[in-house]
Design a protein around this motif. Sequence first.
Motif, PDB file in Angstrom:
ATOM      1  N   VAL A 108       5.744  11.173   2.780  1.00  0.00           N
ATOM      2  CA  VAL A 108       4.718  10.156   3.039  1.00  0.00           C
ATOM      3  C   VAL A 108       5.370   8.782   2.962  1.00  0.00           C
ATOM      4  O   VAL A 108       6.075   8.482   1.993  1.00  0.00           O
ATOM      5  CB  VAL A 108       3.579  10.257   2.008  1.00  0.00           C
ATOM      6  N   PRO A 109       5.165   7.909   3.960  1.00  0.00           N
ATOM      7  CA  PRO A 109       5.733   6.555   3.901  1.00  0.00           C
ATOM      8  C   PRO A 109       5.218   5.801   2.680  1.00  0.00           C
ATOM      9  O   PRO A 109       4.099   6.029   2.201  1.00  0.00           O
ATOM     10  CB  PRO A 109       5.250   5.918   5.210  1.00  0.00           C
ATOM     11  N   GLY A 110       6.041   4.880   2.198  1.00  0.00           N
ATOM     12  CA  GLY A 110       5.683   4.129   1.005  1.00  0.00           C
ATOM     13  C   GLY A 110       4.413   3.319   1.182  1.00  0.00           C
ATOM     14  O   GLY A 110       3.561   3.267   0.283  1.00  0.00           O
TER      15      GLY A 110
ATOM     16  N   GLY B 202       0.891   3.740  -0.891  1.00  0.00           N
ATOM     17  CA  GLY B 202       0.256   2.625  -1.590  1.00  0.00           C
ATOM     18  C   GLY B 202      -1.206   2.474  -1.220  1.00  0.00           C
ATOM     19  O   GLY B 202      -2.058   2.233  -2.082  1.00  0.00           O
ATOM     20  N   ILE B 203      -1.514   2.622   0.080  1.00  0.00           N
ATOM     21  CA  ILE B 203      -2.902   2.510   0.530  1.00  0.00           C
ATOM     22  C   ILE B 203      -3.751   3.639  -0.049  1.00  0.00           C
ATOM     23  O   ILE B 203      -4.859   3.414  -0.546  1.00  0.00           O
ATOM     24  CB  ILE B 203      -2.964   2.514   2.073  1.00  0.00           C
ATOM     25  N   LEU B 204      -3.218   4.853   0.009  1.00  0.00           N
ATOM     26  CA  LEU B 204      -3.970   5.992  -0.526  1.00  0.00           C
ATOM     27  C   LEU B 204      -4.187   5.854  -2.026  1.00  0.00           C
ATOM     28  O   LEU B 204      -5.265   6.170  -2.540  1.00  0.00           O
ATOM     29  CB  LEU B 204      -3.221   7.286  -0.214  1.00  0.00           C
ATOM     30  N   GLY B 205      -3.166   5.365  -2.725  1.00  0.00           N
ATOM     31  CA  GLY B 205      -3.317   5.154  -4.164  1.00  0.00           C
ATOM     32  C   GLY B 205      -4.361   4.096  -4.471  1.00  0.00           C
ATOM     33  O   GLY B 205      -5.157   4.250  -5.411  1.00  0.00           O
TER      34      GLY B 205
END
Length: 268
Positions: free
Chosen positions: A6-8, A12-15
Motif C-alpha cells: 500500500v502506498p504511504g 495515511g489517508i486510510l489511517g
Amino acid sequence: MTRTRVPGWLAGILGGVALVVVWWIFSMTAFPPQEGTTFTPVPSPLAVFDWLFLQGNIAGAWNVFAPTLAAAGIGYVWGNGIALLLATVVLLFPRTETVITQIAVVSYCLPIVAVGGISIVVVGGAKSPGDPSATAIFLAALVCVFTTVVGSILGFTAADRSALDVVHVYGGGRWTQLRKVRLIAALPAILNALQIAVPTAFLGAVLGEYLGAITAGVGPTLIRLQGQLDSAGVWSVFLLCAVVALVAYGLVGLLIRLVTPWVAGKAV
C-alpha cells in the motif's frame, strides 16, 4: 506469491479515516450529550467541523496562531542555537561533556509548569497585545535544549576515525576536524534533532501562553473556550495545533531530505 504494498499516502489517508470513525463512535457511545443539554466533553467530528467551517471560526485562526507561532519560532532559534553551541563546546573540550550533558538532562527533567510559573514573574508576558509572550519564548527554547544537545553530540562523535586521522596527519586541529569531517558526519543527526524540536517548541509556546500574562494566542483562546464550556471549540483548537505541528515537522523533514540526500541513498 507477490504482496501488494500500500502506498504511504494511501495508508495515511486510510489511517486518518479510521481515526475519525473511531472518534465518532467513541463520542456517541462513551460521551453522549448530558440529559437536557447538548454539552459533551468529547464532541463528534461533525460538531468540530461545524464549529470550524459552518460557523466560520476558521477565518480567525491566523490571528489566534500568529503570536504562538512567533513565540515558538523565536524560542526554537534560541534554544537550538544554545544547544548547538553547547554540543560544539563538548566536541572541542571533551572534559566538559559530563557537565553539559547534566545541564541538558536537568533542563529536560524540570517540571515545566513550575518553571513557567517562575518565568512569568521573571520575564513576564507580552509587551503589547498581539506580541509573542516572553514566557512562551522562554519555554519554547527550554524544551528544545535536551534533544538537540544529545543528538548533536551523538552526531559529532559518529565521524569516521580514519578521516579524522587524515586531517590530524596533515596538521589539522580539532577545529579543522570539526569543519571538514565531524560537521558533515553529524549533519543528519543534527537535522533530525532539529526536526524533533519543531513540535516540541510549539508545545512549549502554547504552554507558556496557557499559564497566563497574555491576551492573544492559542493559550488564552483555550482558556476562554474552556470557561465557556465550548468543547467543540476546544477540540477544534487542539486539532489545529496538531495540524500546525505536523505541517512544520513535515517541512523540516523535507528540508532534511534536500540537504542530506545521501542519507536516503540518493545521489548528491
